[in-house]
Design a protein around this motif. Structure first.
Motif, PDB file in Angstrom:
ATOM      1  N   ILE A 126       0.834  -1.206   0.000  1.00  0.00           N
ATOM      2  CA  ILE A 126       0.000   0.000   0.000  1.00  0.00           C
ATOM      3  C   ILE A 126       0.872   1.260   0.000  1.00  0.00           C
ATOM      4  O   ILE A 126       0.624   2.207  -0.757  1.00  0.00           O
ATOM      5  N   LEU A 127       1.896   1.279   0.843  1.00  0.00           N
ATOM      6  CA  LEU A 127       2.799   2.438   0.889  1.00  0.00           C
ATOM      7  C   LEU A 127       3.489   2.656  -0.453  1.00  0.00           C
ATOM      8  O   LEU A 127       3.611   3.795  -0.930  1.00  0.00           O
ATOM      9  N   ALA A 128       3.951   1.553  -1.059  1.00  0.00           N
ATOM     10  CA  ALA A 128       4.635   1.667  -2.349  1.00  0.00           C
ATOM     11  C   ALA A 128       3.704   2.214  -3.418  1.00  0.00           C
ATOM     12  O   ALA A 128       4.108   3.070  -4.232  1.00  0.00           O
ATOM     13  N   MET A 129       2.438   1.765  -3.428  1.00  0.00           N
ATOM     14  CA  MET A 129       1.489   2.244  -4.430  1.00  0.00           C
ATOM     15  C   MET A 129       1.143   3.702  -4.206  1.00  0.00           C
ATOM     16  O   MET A 129       1.038   4.485  -5.154  1.00  0.00           O
ATOM     17  N   VAL A 130       0.959   4.092  -2.934  1.00  0.00           N
ATOM     18  CA  VAL A 130       0.602   5.490  -2.637  1.00  0.00           C
ATOM     19  C   VAL A 130       1.757   6.421  -2.991  1.00  0.00           C
ATOM     20  O   VAL A 130       1.574   7.438  -3.689  1.00  0.00           O
ATOM     21  N   ILE A 131       2.959   6.092  -2.538  1.00  0.00           N
ATOM     22  CA  ILE A 131       4.120   6.953  -2.809  1.00  0.00           C
ATOM     23  C   ILE A 131       4.472   6.951  -4.292  1.00  0.00           C
ATOM     24  O   ILE A 131       4.780   7.993  -4.884  1.00  0.00           O
ATOM     25  N   GLY A 132       4.417   5.755  -4.921  1.00  0.00           N
ATOM     26  CA  GLY A 132       4.748   5.675  -6.336  1.00  0.00           C
ATOM     27  C   GLY A 132       3.760   6.389  -7.227  1.00  0.00           C
ATOM     28  O   GLY A 132       4.108   6.852  -8.325  1.00  0.00           O
ATOM     29  N   ALA A 133       2.503   6.507  -6.764  1.00  0.00           N
ATOM     30  CA  ALA A 133       1.474   7.145  -7.582  1.00  0.00           C
ATOM     31  C   ALA A 133       1.523   8.666  -7.476  1.00  0.00           C
ATOM     32  O   ALA A 133       0.926   9.359  -8.305  1.00  0.00           O
ATOM     33  N   VAL A 134       2.203   9.209  -6.455  1.00  0.00           N
ATOM     34  CA  VAL A 134       2.309  10.660  -6.284  1.00  0.00           C
ATOM     35  C   VAL A 134       3.681  11.103  -6.804  1.00  0.00           C
ATOM     36  O   VAL A 134       4.706  10.771  -6.199  1.00  0.00           O
ATOM     37  N   PRO A 135       3.736  11.822  -7.922  1.00  0.00           N
ATOM     38  CA  PRO A 135       5.037  12.159  -8.531  1.00  0.00           C
ATOM     39  C   PRO A 135       6.013  12.857  -7.582  1.00  0.00           C
ATOM     40  O   PRO A 135       7.212  12.575  -7.602  1.00  0.00           O
ATOM     41  N   VAL A 136       5.505  13.763  -6.737  1.00  0.00           N
ATOM     42  CA  VAL A 136       6.393  14.501  -5.835  1.00  0.00           C
ATOM     43  C   VAL A 136       7.053  13.557  -4.847  1.00  0.00           C
ATOM     44  O   VAL A 136       8.278  13.605  -4.610  1.00  0.00           O
ATOM     45  N   LEU A 137       6.254  12.660  -4.259  1.00  0.00           N
ATOM     46  CA  LEU A 137       6.789  11.706  -3.292  1.00  0.00           C
ATOM     47  C   LEU A 137       7.726  10.709  -3.964  1.00  0.00           C
ATOM     48  O   LEU A 137       8.739  10.316  -3.384  1.00  0.00           O
ATOM     49  N   LYS A 138       7.382  10.317  -5.184  1.00  0.00           N
ATOM     50  CA  LYS A 138       8.235   9.359  -5.891  1.00  0.00           C
ATOM     51  C   LYS A 138       9.605   9.962  -6.194  1.00  0.00           C
ATOM     52  O   LYS A 138      10.639   9.289  -6.045  1.00  0.00           O
ATOM     53  N   ARG A 139       9.624  11.225  -6.618  1.00  0.00           N
ATOM     54  CA  ARG A 139      10.909  11.886  -6.870  1.00  0.00           C
ATOM     55  C   ARG A 139      11.695  12.095  -5.584  1.00  0.00           C
ATOM     56  O   ARG A 139      12.921  12.198  -5.605  1.00  0.00           O
ATOM     57  N   LEU A 140      11.001  12.119  -4.469  1.00  0.00           N
ATOM     58  CA  LEU A 140      11.653  12.337  -3.186  1.00  0.00           C
ATOM     59  C   LEU A 140      12.290  11.072  -2.622  1.00  0.00           C
ATOM     60  O   LEU A 140      13.275  11.136  -1.883  1.00  0.00           O
TER      61      LEU A 140
END
Length: 415
Positions: free
Chosen positions: A260-274
């Motif tokens: 769930i964390l991976a999907m949420v963070i990966g789906a938000v571009p800002v968090l993914k770049r972070l």
């Protein structure tokens, strides 16, 4: 004659990846051989001659894999691969898990009806056929397959990342099925026929005037009184009721939380770049998860091989040879062709991403795996752990051969 031999030897894989029939067999069998080798080493380490992995050691190793190494692998691989667009494209993966459980249940019901397992193992037999291992074993096979440079799915890194992401994306659905549907199906009969396990989890004996569905088998904390509920308010009481009814505590296991964390963070571009990009300020955390995740495969195979030291145990005699053979045959031989039909039909209807061979391969693997190890854990909670252990032992032994055969077929269909 030469043309005939050439036609027989060449397969669709040859046109796509330059592989002959023997090359396809090699690609399919080598991952199984690697898995078998590591399991054998675990078996050797747990044997009385070496005894480096005793029972307590294997329990600790299993706990380490389940609570840390597997979540780290899922978080790092799924988080790097997933985006909102890809999640929309991958919608059929969880649907495939649900369809696999439904079709497996129907096959299990037919097999159990024909075989007539001893009482009270009718529902037990259905579940052992219906619920396959959609997580650990596919992850191990994909990792072993992608390590070979001659694999038909591309370079090692891309192959491994995509395969792990696809498998992890369907695990949360499998957990929900396990701790709701499977938990309900494993409810013991009113007579309390199942023997209670000698484990750390205490059980309650079903009462004469209570149905098994309404009896809490695990000792729960004392329910709050009406006065307490009135103080806390109706909303909180309702949330507590939903939490207990849906068994969220069992469903929200570390691998599912990581997914769930991976999907949420990966789906938000800002968090993914972070977090997930190689030059991100928090990439050190992802890199640490990658390092820990790489240890998951050998650890889980050593633990699995070590568990085979104890053998099938007394559960085999309780189930009976006929029922045991029927479960193995149903799970490993009857379920995969139905799964193949489901995936091919979905492909014809345009439900699958165009040209993605790994996507289709993972879908097919989900239908071809041995019985889920986690279903054995649920069976242990329900008081029939010894019988589940016997089934898991024999199914995994024969799955070494069946998986090789199905993988050969899938590679020749896909390529």
């Amino acid at each position: 004659m030469e043309r005939l031999l050439s036609a027989v030897m060449e397969t669709p894989a040859a046109a796509a990846g330059g592989q002959s029939l023997f090359g396809s067999i090699k690609i399919a069998v080598l991952p199984i051989a690697k898995v078998f080798t590591m399991c054998f080493l675990g078996f050797l380490m747990a044997s009385k001659y070496v005894n480096i992995l005793p029972t307590n050691g294997r329990k600790l190793l299993n706990g380490l894999v389940f609570s840390l190494l597997l979540p780290c692998l899922i978080f790092s691989q799924l988080g790097q691969a997933v985006t909102i667009q890809k999640m929309l494209e991958w919608w059929f993966i969880p649907v495939n898990v649900v369809l696999g459980a439904i079709s497996g249940t129907l096959i299990g019901y037919l097999v159990a009806t024909l075989v007539k397992p001893p009482y009270p193992y009718f529902k037990f037999s259905i579940i052992q056929i219906a619920i396959g291992n959609i997580g650990n074993v596919p992850l191990v096979l994909i990792a072993a397959l992608c390590r070979d440079a001659s694999n038909p799915f591309g370079d090692t890194e891309t192959c491994s990342t995509q395969g792990t992401a696809y498998i992890s994306f369907g695990q949360w659905v499998g957990a929900i099925i396990l701790y709701t549907y499977v938990f309900h199906m494993f409810a013991p009969p009113p007579e309390g026929t199942f023997d209670l396990e000698d484990g750390n989890l205490p059980f309650k004996i079903p009462q004469k005037d209570a149905s098994p569905e309404n009896v809490a088998l695990l000792m729960q904390e004392a329910a709050p009184t009406d006065s307490d509920n009135s103080k806390k308010g109706k909303i909180k009481s309702f949330l507590v009721f939903v939490y207990e009814k849906l068994k969220l505590k069992q469903i929200l296991q570390p691998p599912i939380i990581a997914s769930i964390l991976a999907m949420v963070i990966g789906a938000v571009p800002v968090l993914k770049r972070l977090i997930f990009t190689s030059d991100a300020p928090l990439y050190f955390f992802t890199d640490s998860c990658i390092i820990l995740g790489e240890a998951m495969i050998p650890c889980i195979l050593l633990a699995l091989g070590g568990n085979l030291v104890d053998g099938p145990g007394p559960g085999s005699s309780r189930i009976g040879l006929r029922t045991l053979v029927a479960i193995i045959f149903g799970r490993l031989i009857l379920v995969p062709p139905v799964g193949l039909g489901i995936v091919m039909l979905a492909d014809k209807l345009g439900f699958l991403p165009a040209g993605d061979k790994m996507f289709r391969f993972v879908l097919l693997l989900q239908h071809s795996m041995p019985t889920s190890v986690l279903s054995g854990a649920v069976a242990n909670l329900r008081g029939c752990g010894k019988e589940a252990a016997a089934v898991l032992f024999w199914v995994h032994i024969f799955a070494v051969f069946s998986m090789a055969g199905w993988i050969i077929l899938y590679l020749n269909i896909l390529f």
